[in-house]
Each structure stands twice: as C-alpha cells, then as structure tokens.
Design a protein around this motif. Structure first.
Motif, PDB file in Angstrom:
ATOM      1  N   ASN A 222       0.800  -1.232   0.000  1.00  0.00           N
ATOM      2  CA  ASN A 222       0.000   0.000   0.000  1.00  0.00           C
ATOM      3  C   ASN A 222       0.835   1.286   0.000  1.00  0.00           C
ATOM      4  OD1 ASN A 222       0.999   0.131   2.599  1.00  0.00           O
ATOM      5  ND2 ASN A 222      -0.982   0.270   3.614  1.00  0.00           N
ATOM      6  N   ALA A 223       2.164   1.183   0.008  1.00  0.00           N
ATOM      7  CA  ALA A 223       3.009   2.372   0.189  1.00  0.00           C
ATOM      8  C   ALA A 223       3.371   3.088  -1.101  1.00  0.00           C
ATOM      9  CB  ALA A 223       4.290   1.976   0.919  1.00  0.00           C
ATOM     10  N   ASP A 224       2.999   2.511  -2.270  1.00  0.00           N
ATOM     11  CA  ASP A 224       3.316   3.139  -3.549  1.00  0.00           C
ATOM     12  C   ASP A 224       4.829   3.334  -3.711  1.00  0.00           C
ATOM     13  OD1 ASP A 224       2.699   4.171  -6.049  1.00  0.00           O
ATOM     14  OD2 ASP A 224       2.480   6.225  -5.302  1.00  0.00           O
ATOM     15  N   SER A 225       5.585   2.378  -3.204  1.00  0.00           N
ATOM     16  CA  SER A 225       7.047   2.343  -3.362  1.00  0.00           C
ATOM     17  C   SER A 225       7.762   3.574  -2.816  1.00  0.00           C
ATOM     18  CB  SER A 225       7.419   2.160  -4.849  1.00  0.00           C
ATOM     19  OG  SER A 225       6.901   0.949  -5.344  1.00  0.00           O
ATOM     20  N   LYS A 226       7.313   4.062  -1.636  1.00  0.00           N
ATOM     21  CA  LYS A 226       7.970   5.223  -1.044  1.00  0.00           C
ATOM     22  C   LYS A 226       7.605   5.334   0.442  1.00  0.00           C
ATOM     23  CE  LYS A 226       4.209   8.391  -2.317  1.00  0.00           C
ATOM     24  NZ  LYS A 226       3.836   9.606  -3.084  1.00  0.00           N
ATOM     25  N   THR A 227       8.367   6.164   1.140  1.00  0.00           N
ATOM     26  CA  THR A 227       8.056   6.477   2.530  1.00  0.00           C
ATOM     27  C   THR A 227       6.897   7.466   2.582  1.00  0.00           C
ATOM     28  OG1 THR A 227       9.743   8.196   2.428  1.00  0.00           O
ATOM     29  CG2 THR A 227      10.383   6.105   3.428  1.00  0.00           C
TER      30      THR A 227
END
Length: 448
Positions: free
Chosen positions: A347-352
C-alpha cells in the motif's frame, strides 16, 4: 601643646594601623573571591523496584565540591532487595556499595555517577502483583512513558502460524525467559527529517564537534517531505545524533548516554571512529536521548494490556501475536487490518510517507511496523537469550542489551519496501553498524 601633639600622633598611628588591617582583610576577601572552588557533577539513580536518597542533598545543578563525602541510601520496594551498586569512577567509593548493602559512601574527586539496582527476594517477587499489566502515559512532549509490569514479561513459544519456520520470526520473549524492563519513554513517531536536519546542522558546527558518516535524506531518496522519516543513516550516525540532540537540548554533554566505555566516560561524537563506536557503552543512568533496546522496542510494539484480541498472554500482560503488525487486529495475511496501521509494499506506492499518518497502536505509537526499519541499540544474536547471563538477576533478565560480541546491530519493524510478513512484530533483523539504506531510520527513547 606637647600633650595635644602626642595625642594627635597616637590617633594618626591608630588610623594607619586600622587602614592597613582593612587592606589586608580586603586583599584576603579579594583572593577568596577570585579563587574558584572545584566542583563536579554527581548523578545518582536507581533501577525499578526501589529508590535512592542522598545526604547531604544534591543541589539543583548537581555540582558538588571536590572532597565532599556523600551518603547514598537505597530503599527497596516490598519484596525486593538491593542487587548491585555501580560507582564511576570506582575509587570514589569509600565504603558500602556492595551487593545487599543499603548504603554507600562516596567521595567526590571527579564527575561521579552512582546507580543501584534491585532484585526480587528469593529470586521471585514475594507477592507478584496480580493483574499488573503495565501502564502508559502520553507525556505531551512527543513521547509515551511506558511502565512495564513489575512482575515482568514471561516468555512463551507461539502456538499460532508464523510467516516462516526460522528462529528470527519468534521475537525476543522466548519460552523460559522472564524479562523485566525499567520504565522508559519512546517517541510517538519515527524521527522525521526536519528534526534530524535541525540537530545535524547544529552538531557539525566546529564549536560543537560532532561528525557523521552520512548526512541523511528526506524519506526514500531525498525527494520526500521534511515530515517523512530520515533515511540513509547508519547505526553509528544515529548514536552520534542522539548525543548531539542531548547536548543541544541540555546545553551540556552531562546527560549524553553514549560513552567510550563504562570507565572512560568520553562522549562519543565521531561516527567515523569505528573502533570506538562499535564498542559504544550506553550509560542508562543518563536521561539523554538514545535508541531503544530490542526488548523495549518489541514490548512497545506488542503491548495490549488486558485486551486479548489477536494477542497472547505473557505472564499478566497481553501482547500482540508475533504474526501481526503492530496495532493490527488480524495477522499479516489480512490486508485490510494490516493496512490500517502500516505502510508496506502492498500500500506504500514504493515510497516512505509522513510519520504519524497511520493509526496508532495500543500505546499511541505510530509506524512501529512499516514505513522504515528502526535501529535498536543491541548487538544482533540469532538466539536473543545468548547473553542473558550478563543481565540476569534473581531469575529475571533485567533490561537486556543483546549479544556480548558480533558485528551486526538490530533493527526492527519492516518498511515501505517489504512485504506485510516482514513487518510483523516478531520479525528480527539487523545489519552492520555502518549500513545505511533508503528504508532504514530510527525512533528515540529516553529515561522518564
């Protein structure tokens, strides 16, 4: 006329003698005012289950004159006795201060620290507190004060299915291991880049003398916001930063936790001095900022008090099951429950993401699972019980700090890059103290 002249001469000589006496007294007073009395800071502390008092009482600034003798009295809670005294420097101890002794006499000749710990009578508390599940308090300064149960956390083997068969899925509260933790404070969120940068910029000024191996970046790759967790910081960088933050906040180094050794109390400031840092000593009597120990981290990630939902009972307290992320009411396979509290690869869309967005766990802590891995102080051991002898007192493992040797340091919690199963509260991992990554950051701890 002659008599009058004699009287006049007598009065003149008397005046001269009085003036001379006044000048001598004035000189002595001036000398006394110009001489600076040597004073040293004295820090006295106690572990859980007791307290200490000092006579004469320490002044507000804790500065005591050189040569002053202090009597320190330890008073154990019901069911406990004095276990151990630690006095630094050792030659400050004049009498007492032995196992079982209630008093210690110290003489101040340098900066001095005294710590006393307590242990249960006969190896177990005489009357274990029934129903004591620990407590917590939001202290209003970005931290949660955590008070674990006095009777400790009784370890157990999981009866539920874990993401894998390996030992590293089983956390630190293992079968036949009884752990007691002193009260501590833990940051409500991971350290955001904004705070990191503020302290970093202060620390690297020549007059402050701190040196880092990495400058840190905003979130995943520097393209994030200032509210995202700092990443690309090594364990050594985090230790330096904790000391710098303490120094900056207190306008002094006196409460810095990380020192060269138990006997050499030099404050560690240079992350590039790898030999000194890899042997870093944590003076837990200090109130400065530090990394949590692994046991502190896991307890905070799992605590549910008396709530048995998706939890197992460890002595008196219920802790979230090892196969779930922190704060979730379902295991790692339940995407809905996991997604409520954790940023992970699903669920993080490939990022912090900015800290504190996801729902908090039972203690009010955000992102204990996911977003970024969090460094702990401990040396990593495959078997978390391997060095228990160093911390065992009265049958309890008291405030453990991990392995006695080894290269790797612990990090916990998983990250935005990892699968849900890697973010569960039982998953243990670690890396070299010089390692930095786009998915590793940290969270602060300190004494109450």
């Amino acid at each position: 006329m002659e008599g009058k002249n004699k009287k006049t001469k007598v009065f003149k000589w008397a005046a001269v003698l009085m003036l001379a006496a006044m000048m001598i007294v004035g000189c002595k007073q001036a000398q006394g005012n110009n001489s600076k009395e040597e004073k040293y800071e004295v820090t006295v502390s106690a572990g859980s289950n007791g307290k200490v008092t000092v006579a004469p009482e320490l002044p507000t600034d804790k500065k005591v004159a050189k040569g002053q003798e202090l009597t320190i009295t330890a008073t154990a809670n019901t069911g406990y006795v004095v276990d151990k005294w630690t006095v630094t420097p050792a030659d400050a101890l004049q009498s007492g201060g032995t196992a079982g002794s209630d008093t210690a006499m110290v003489k101040v000749s340098a900066a001095t620290t005294v710590n006393v710990t307590f242990k249960p009578v006969g190896g177990t508390p005489s009357t274990p507190p029934s129903g004591d599940v620990g407590s917590f308090e939001d202290t209003g300064d970005g931290f949660i004060k955590i008070s674990p149960p006095a009777a400790g956390i009784t370890g157990k083997d999981p009866t539920h299915t874990l993401p894998g068969m390996e030992e590293y899925w089983k956390g630190v509260f293992r079968e036949e291991r009884k752990v007691t933790l002193s009260p501590y404070k833990l940051g409500k969120t991971e350290v955001p880049y904004k705070l990191w940068k503020e302290v970093y910029d202060w620390a690297v000024k020549a007059e402050n003398g701190y040196r880092f191996a990495n400058a840190g970046v905003k979130g995943k790759d520097g393209s994030g916001t200032e509210e995202e967790p700092v990443t690309m910081v090594s364990w050594r960088d985090c230790i330096v930063w904790c000391n710098a933050y303490t120094h900056k906040t207190n306008n002094a180094e006196s409460e810095c936790v990380y020192r060269k050794s138990a006997t050499d109390t030099t404050v560690l400031k240079n992350a590039n001095d790898t030999t000194a840092w890899d042997a870093a000593y944590a003076d837990m009597s200090k109130k400065g900022y530090r990394l949590p120990t692994e046991a502190e981290w896991e307890y905070a990630a799992r605590w549910q008090g008396s709530d048995s939902t998706n939890a197992d009972k460890y002595g008196e307290v219920w802790l979230t099951k090892l196969n779930s992320v922190s704060g979730a009411k379902g295991n790692w396979e339940d995407a809905e429950k996991t997604g409520e509290v954790a940023w992970y690869s699903g669920n993080a869309d490939s990022k912090t993401h900015p800290v504190g967005i996801k729902k908090a766990n039972a203690l009010g802590l955000h992102d204990m699972s996911g977003n970024v891995w969090e460094w702990c102080f401990d040396r990593y051991e495959d078997n978390p019980r391997a060095n228990d002898a160093a911390y065992t007192s009265g049958g309890f493992v008291v405030d453990p700090q991990g392995g006695a040797a080894g290269v790797f340091r612990v990090f916990r919690g998983g990250s935005w890059y990892h699968r849900a199963k890697d973010c569960v509260v039982g998953s243990r991992s670690g890396s070299a103290p010089g390692y930095g990554s786009v998915n590793v950051g940290f969270r602060l701890a300190c004494r109450p």
